[in-house]
Motif scaffolding. Structure first.
Motif, PDB file in Angstrom:
ATOM      1  N   TYR A 107       0.718  -1.252  -0.011  1.00 24.52           N
ATOM      2  CA  TYR A 107      -0.115  -0.043  -0.046  1.00 24.52           C
ATOM      3  C   TYR A 107       0.799   1.582  -0.036  1.00 24.52           C
ATOM      4  CZ  TYR A 107      -3.833  -3.077   1.210  1.00 24.52           C
ATOM      5  OH  TYR A 107      -4.638  -4.166   0.808  1.00 24.52           O
ATOM      6  N   LEU A 115      -4.023   4.132   5.270  1.00 27.51           N
ATOM      7  CA  LEU A 115      -4.411   2.890   4.949  1.00 27.51           C
ATOM      8  C   LEU A 115      -5.952   2.372   4.722  1.00 27.51           C
ATOM      9  CD1 LEU A 115      -1.915   0.760   6.979  1.00 27.51           C
ATOM     10  CD2 LEU A 115      -2.234   0.504   4.466  1.00 27.51           C
ATOM     11  N   GLN A 116      -6.675   2.883   5.862  1.00 26.00           N
ATOM     12  CA  GLN A 116      -8.062   2.656   5.557  1.00 26.00           C
ATOM     13  C   GLN A 116      -8.696   3.177   4.444  1.00 26.00           C
ATOM     14  OE1 GLN A 116      -9.427   0.979   8.151  1.00 26.00           O
ATOM     15  NE2 GLN A 116      -9.110   1.903  10.116  1.00 26.00           N
ATOM     16  N   MET A 119      -7.789   1.029   1.368  1.00 28.06           N
ATOM     17  CA  MET A 119      -8.028  -0.290   1.454  1.00 28.06           C
ATOM     18  C   MET A 119      -9.532  -0.254   0.877  1.00 28.06           C
ATOM     19  SD  MET A 119      -6.472  -2.769   4.221  1.00 28.06           S
ATOM     20  CE  MET A 119      -6.827  -1.993   5.732  1.00 28.06           C
ATOM     21  N   ASP A 122     -10.019  -0.350  -2.492  1.00 28.18           N
ATOM     22  CA  ASP A 122      -9.512  -1.604  -3.216  1.00 28.18           C
ATOM     23  C   ASP A 122     -10.763  -2.191  -3.763  1.00 28.18           C
ATOM     24  OD1 ASP A 122      -6.756  -2.952  -1.784  1.00 28.18           O
ATOM     25  OD2 ASP A 122      -6.900  -1.945  -3.562  1.00 28.18           O
TER      26      ASP A 122
ATOM     27  N   ARG C 153      -4.441  -7.037   2.342  1.00 30.45           N
ATOM     28  CA  ARG C 153      -5.550  -6.758   3.239  1.00 30.45           C
ATOM     29  C   ARG C 153      -5.331  -7.800   4.643  1.00 30.45           C
ATOM     30  NH1 ARG C 153     -10.874  -4.492   2.026  1.00 30.45           N
ATOM     31  NH2 ARG C 153      -9.943  -4.506   0.001  1.00 30.45           N
ATOM     32  N   TYR C 156      -2.539  -6.960   6.951  1.00 32.09           N
ATOM     33  CA  TYR C 156      -3.275  -5.764   7.881  1.00 32.09           C
ATOM     34  C   TYR C 156      -3.809  -6.361   9.015  1.00 32.09           C
ATOM     35  CZ  TYR C 156      -4.932  -1.162   9.277  1.00 32.09           C
ATOM     36  OH  TYR C 156      -5.314  -0.046  10.495  1.00 32.09           O
TER      37      TYR C 156
END
Lengths: 122, 548, 494
Positions: A107, A115-116, A119, A122, C153, C156
């Motif tokens: 990322y 990051l949130q 993601m 995505d 993902r 994480y």
């Protein structure tokens, strides 16, 4: 009141333990950077180690190497436990950092909020 | 009572479970698939009927199969009460299967394999409920019945059917939870949950009255959900979106009857009439039942959809059973228990007729059924006979049970219940008679107004229209929704005349209608000869020691 | 002799886990075979151990011959036997599934074997610090396995799980540190006697209990400590998610039970009614909150994760009530839930691999396309609701009976209501699967590229799920037969 003040002053290991625990937890919750969270985790674990090690301390006692005529010994068991726990902590930190490297590779950011966003795109 | 170890109770449960596999395997050959169903139905009835002479003599057939949970044996027990329900359900499966064949093929319905398999599963679970020897086994099969009937309720798979299915699941599982809670309470108080004629020892003596009342409330309340006692009844009218044979199964053969059966077990074999009288829960239950049947009958007056009207009629009639059980006197118990088969035969006839009308003419609303007697004379005659029975006219099944209920209410010292029953009889006539009358004596153009159905609640304010126009479809021979091929209207809006020879619909549909109607008549004329009254008398004798 | 096997059963997977790593110098993809051999050997050993238990009762082994309470003890009693059997069976079952589904790399299977070793270690250990070590081993390997998914993902999610799990384990460590300070011993049997001597209402003892429960509560994912679970389960590969959901939380719940019931003992709960009520209400809160949150989910794996929160709430309630009936119910629920949840994840994986469906609205009409898997899925889901005679009903019965016997009526009400709460989300799933309008287009595209990750669904995977569905129905009546052998009354000291 004096009772508490007294015990706080004499058992300052305990106080430090609680402080470090708090610092560790706060860092884990508050920090945005993942590596900082891991640092917080380490501080948190170190506080626990401190607590256990200090619990085995005896004033005026000798290290736990038996010799003839030796006086009271410090309880070696907590030290042994903490050695194990330190190893566990090291492995956890290593794994956590490996995961952080992977996250960064995927990322390109280590900031939790970014990051949130990335993601959810995505 | 002598106990005989026998595999027959187990066989009765298992035969249709095995048939499920046969039905699934034959999914490409409809005739074989239907044959499997009929063979299983015949076999099941034969097994159950074979136990009848023994049970009437006092033998009880038992199959023991280990334990369900610690302290609770898994035992299937064919005693008089269980046999009453089992006999009824297994017998009625035969005409229902025949009727299903005619109905499903007449409408060219999809998913027929799933339908017949779920039907077989439901009957398996019903036998399990009938032959359960304790509350836990009853609960096991009760929940399995919910699972097996869910695909039937949601059969059509459109939004309405799925919503009805979900509502059905919620209500019935909710009732199941209450039953489980009550069962745990009973087990905790007495250490056993096995049924014992006259009640489990010590249920009311070993604990406080409030705990006993709570257990009764949970058990009777939980079963009352399936028995559609108000205010827990609303799943039943919604479940009418299911195909008609399913409605027949739900109302007459299995589901609501299993709820009523559960209440019967609770009153007769878990608490016993004396204990119920002791804790004082009989009277409130009876009052609730009376409220249900009066209220349901009044609501039925306003329903235009025939199946919904029948649904509310079922809600009302089921409460006759609950009232009979709650009044606790031997005569009232006989009346309540006898009404189980009596209502079953009559209601099944009515539903079959409603379904036949749907298949042949695609009419569901009463206001559109004027003059349909010409098109379907045999069907409507059977409908008329059955509705007379529902009202309690002599020579029909409903009269016998009603008689016992009336005598029982007087016996219990509460004449008000008798008057409520009579009032309900009048209301029955009020909502069935117009259907029969307009079928034979009116035609589409000349139908009378139906203020109960059509008028607004609260009446008209302001100017009343001079000329009341009944609901008439477009008089050019076809309905607005274009069902020309199926509605046999002539160019002037009359139904085509079908004569009295049976050409009105498929024999698969007609024979069950007439057959079940004949049974209702037979039960009315000679209830003991057709065994049902004998079994009921035996049950009450076992429980109360009084011979009615 | 049999007691020495307690040590062997941990050692075998640990030793075997090294083999794939070494062998990767010569050969890839050998991990699966090594794991198969090791876990089959383990299964035999577990069978002998169980036989030994049936003959002799409680088994106990001192590691290295160092006597208790200075050495580490490995012990097996009626509480741990079902869990040990469960671990042995599920580890083999998941192996069958991951043959085609999961990552096949050598390092994956090394991790898998280590995880199994950790789980078995938690089950058979009789020393509280040893328990900590094995919990951390389990945790480490679980984090690594969860991160083995293809995208970032999963890394994480594994990191979040790592942080939460380490906090939990450290809280547990603080708890046993307090207990150690109070009594000076770490052996469970000895600790329980010494704690009684110190006094169950002593502040140190209470503090240690609080920390232990909080720490293990994070691992069991009770509300509100569950937040790591939905992400972890939905990002991991399906085989891993099944294994972790089936075993890791289960074994942690077992550890919680072991500590609360045999170390602190029911007397502790009786002496501290506030604590006992708090534990029970905590569990009841999980039951309700888990179900409510599950209803709100749109992704199937997250729904299953919240469903686990609810089921573990029931187990904690069972342990909190602490009479033999409810504890047996808790054990049955643990066992049943493990099999059910693992198989549900397997089935979800099959759906995802074949048809590419992961969301609830994509499940429309699924049962028509895949009837056997769909039927098995429905049966498993209904078992969660508590439809008799399957194992879910049996567990619930015993827990409810135990609650009523202990006089905890409000908790009994919650337990009964949990049937309806679970029904809320199960009914939606089943309804959609069977009656939804099929084929909304996603299925076509998924099939075109071979489903998720190009995994081919084999008959073995479907057979596994169907077998599991049959097993949970059969397990119900069988479970009651086992009640006597477990002798939980002895375990509880009542």
């Amino acid at each position: 009141m004096t009772g508490i003040a007294e015990s706080l002053l004499t058992q300052y290991y305990h106080v430090v333990f609680v402080l470090l625990l708090g610092i560790g937890v706060y860092t884990m919750i508050d920090a945005k950077n993942l590596v900082k969270k891991i640092i917080g985790l380490n501080v948190f674990q170190v506080s626990v180690f401190l607590f256990l090690v200090s619990s085995g301390y005896l004033e005026g006692a000798e290290p736990a190497i038996v010799k003839d005529g030796g006086g009271p010994y410090v309880n070696p068991l907590p030290h042994v436990l903490i050695l194990t726990a330190i190893v566990v902590g090291v492995s956890l930190t290593a794994l956590a950092l490996a995961l952080v490297v992977r996250v960064y590779q995927e990322y390109g950011t280590l900031d939790e909020e970014h990051l949130q966003e990335v993601m959810s795109d995505d | 009572m002598t106990e005989v170890e026998s595999l027959r109770p187990l066989a009765a449960v298992v035969v249709s479970a095995v048939a499920i596999f046969g039905i699934l395997a034959a999914h490409r050959r409809p005739n074989i698939r239907e044959a499997v169903t009929l063979v299983a139905a015949g076999a099941k009835f034969a097994i159950v009927a074979s136990m009848l002479p023994g049970v009437l003599d006092g033998t009880v057939y038992v199959t023991r199969l280990g334990e369900v949970v610690a302290g609770v044996p898994f035992v299937l027990r064919a005693d008089a009460l269980g046999l009453l329900f089992a006999l009824l359900a297994s017998f009625l499966w035969i005409p229902t299967s025949l009727y299903s064949i005619g109905y499903m093929r007449g409408l060219d319905e999809g998913n027929q394999t799933r339908y017949f398999a779920a039907f077989a599963g439901s009957l398996s679970a019903t036998m399990g409920i009938a032959f359960a020897s304790n509350l836990v086994v009853l609960f096991v099969f009760y929940e399995l019945l919910t699972v097996a009937t869910y695909p039937l309720v949601a059969h059509d798979e459109d939004e309405e059917a799925r919503a009805a299915g979900r509502k059905y699941l919620t209500y019935t599982f909710g009732g199941g939870v209450a039953v489980l809670a009550g069962t745990v309470l009973v087990f905790w108080v007495t250490g056993t949950v096995s049924f014992a004629a006259g009640g489990i020892e010590g249920l009311t003596t070993e604990t406080s009255t409030n705990v006993a009342r709570l257990a009764f409330l949970l058990l009777a309340g939980g079963f009352s959900v399936k028995a559609a006692v108000m205010p827990l009844h609303s799943w039943l009218p919604d479940a009418m979106v299911a195909p008609t044979p399913v409605s027949g199964l739900l109302h007459a053969v299995a589901v609501v009857k299993s709820g009523a059966f559960g209440v019967a077990r609770v009153v007769l074999d878990v608490f016993g009439p004396e204990a119920v009288a002791e804790i004082g829960t009989g009277l409130p239950l009876a009052v609730l039942a009376v409220f249900t049947f009066i209220a349901a009958s009044i609501i039925a007056l306003r329903k235009d959809n025939l199946k919904r009207r029948l649904a509310y009629s079922t809600i009302a009639q089921l409460s006759y059973i609950v009232m009979g059980l709650a009044l606790l006197t031997p005569t009232a118990l006989v009346g309540g228990l006898l009404h189980i088969p009596a209502h079953a035969f009559m209601k099944l006839t009515l539903f079959f007729c409603a379904g036949a009308i749907h298949v042949e003419t695609h009419t569901d609303d009463i206001s559109k059924m004027a003059g349909i007697g010409k098109r379907m004379p045999l069907t409507m005659s059977a409908f008329g006979v059955a509705s007379l029975g529902m009202a309690g006219i002599p020579l029909l099944a409903g009269f016998v049970s009603k008689w016992y209920l009336l005598v029982g209410s007087f016996d219990a010292g509460h004449a008000v219940f008798a008057f409520a029953l009579l009032l309900s009889g009048v209301l029955n006539i009020a909502y069935f008679w117009p259907i029969v009358y307009q079928a034979f004596f009116e035609t589409r153009e000349e139908s009378d107004e139906k203020p109960l159905v059509d008028a607004e609640l609260g009446g008209h304010w302001g100017k009343v229209p001079d000329h009341y126009t009944p609901r008439v479809p477009v008089a050019d021979g076809g309905d607005a929704d274009g069902e020309d091929e199926h509605s046999d209207h002539g160019a002037d809006g009359y139904w085509a005349d079908a004569g009295w020879r049976g050409g009105e619909t498929s024999p698969f549909v007609l024979v069950p209608i007439l057959g079940v109607c004949a049974c209702a008549v037979a039960l009315g004329i000679a209830p003991a000869t057709v065994y049902f009254l004998r079994v009921v008398r035996l049950i009450v004798e076992n429980v109360t020691g009084v011979v009615v | 002799m049999t007691d020495a096997l307690l040590g062997v059963v941990i050692a075998v997977p640990v030793l075997a886990s090294v083999v794939p790593l070494i062998a990767s110098f010569w050969r890839d993809k050998i991990g699966w075979y090594v794991a198969l051999i090791a876990l089959s050997v383990n299964a035999f050993i577990v069978a002998s151990i169980v036989r030994g238990f049936l003959n002799e009762g409680r088994l106990s082994h001192e590691v290295g011959g160092v006597s208790v309470p200075y050495g580490i003890e490995l012990a097996l009693d009626g509480l741990s036997v079902p869990i040990l059997v469960l671990v042995a069976l599920v580890s083999l079952g998941t192996l069958v599934y991951t043959r085609n589904a999961g990552p096949r790399s050598n390092s994956f299977y090394s991790g898998y074997l280590l995880l199994t070793a950790g789980l078995i270690g938690v089950t058979v250990t009789g020393d509280v610090f040893n328990l900590y070590v094995f919990i951390e081993i389990t945790g480490l390997t679980a984090y690594a396995l969860i991160a083995s998914g293809d995208d970032g993902r999963s890394a994480y999610a594994a990191l979040k799980y790592l942080i939460a799990g380490t906090v939990g384990a450290s809280l547990y460590l603080i708890g046993i540190a307090y207990a150690f300070v109070a009594t000076g011993t770490l052996n469970m049997a000895d600790l329980s006697a010494r704690l009684a001597e110190v006094g169950h209402s002593d502040t140190l003892v209470l503090t240690s209990f609080a920390f232990v429960v909080a720490g293990l509560g994070v691992k069991v994912a009770l509300f509100p400590l569950h937040t790591w679970q939905p992400d972890a389960y939905s990002s991991a590969p399906y085989g891993v998610a099944a294994y972790v959901s089936a075993l890791v939380s289960t074994v942690s719940a077992y550890a919680l039970g072991r500590l609360v019931l045999t170390v602190y003992t029911p007397e502790f709960l009786v002496s501290n009614p506030v604590v006992s009520s708090a534990l029970v209400y905590f569990g009841a809160l999980s039951i309700v909150a888990g179900s409510v949150l599950a209803v709100l989910q749109t992704d199937v794996r997250r729904l299953l994760a919240y469903s686990s929160v609810s089921q573990f709430g029931l187990v904690v309630v069972a342990f909190g009530i602490a009479n033999p009936t409810s504890v047996f119910g808790g054990v049955v629920t643990l066992f049943g839930h493990a099999v059910v949840k693992g198989s549900l994840f397997f089935a979800a994986g099959i759906f995802a691999y074949r048809l590419g469906v992961t969301r609830l609205d994509e499940y429309e009409g699924l049962a028509r396309k895949m009837p056997y898997t769909g039927a098995a899925f429905a049966v498993l889901a209904l078992t969660l609701v508590g439809v008799p005679p399957a194992v879910g009903f049996v567990g619930k019965w015993y827990v409810a009976l135990g609650a009523v016997r202990a006089g905890e009526t409000s908790v009994a009400v919650v337990i009964f209501a949990s049937t309806l709460l679970t029904l809320m989300y199960v009914a939606r799933l089943v309804d959609r699967m069977y009656y939804g309008a099929a084929g909304t287009g996603t299925s076509e595209t998924a099939v075109a590229d071979g489903g998720t990750g190009g995994v081919c669904v084999t008959y073995g995977m479907v057979a596994l799920v169907v077998l599991a569905a049959i097993a949970v129905v059969v397990l119900g009546p069988v479970a009651s037969a086992v009640q006597e052998t477990l002798a939980l009354g002895e375990v509880l000291g009542t």
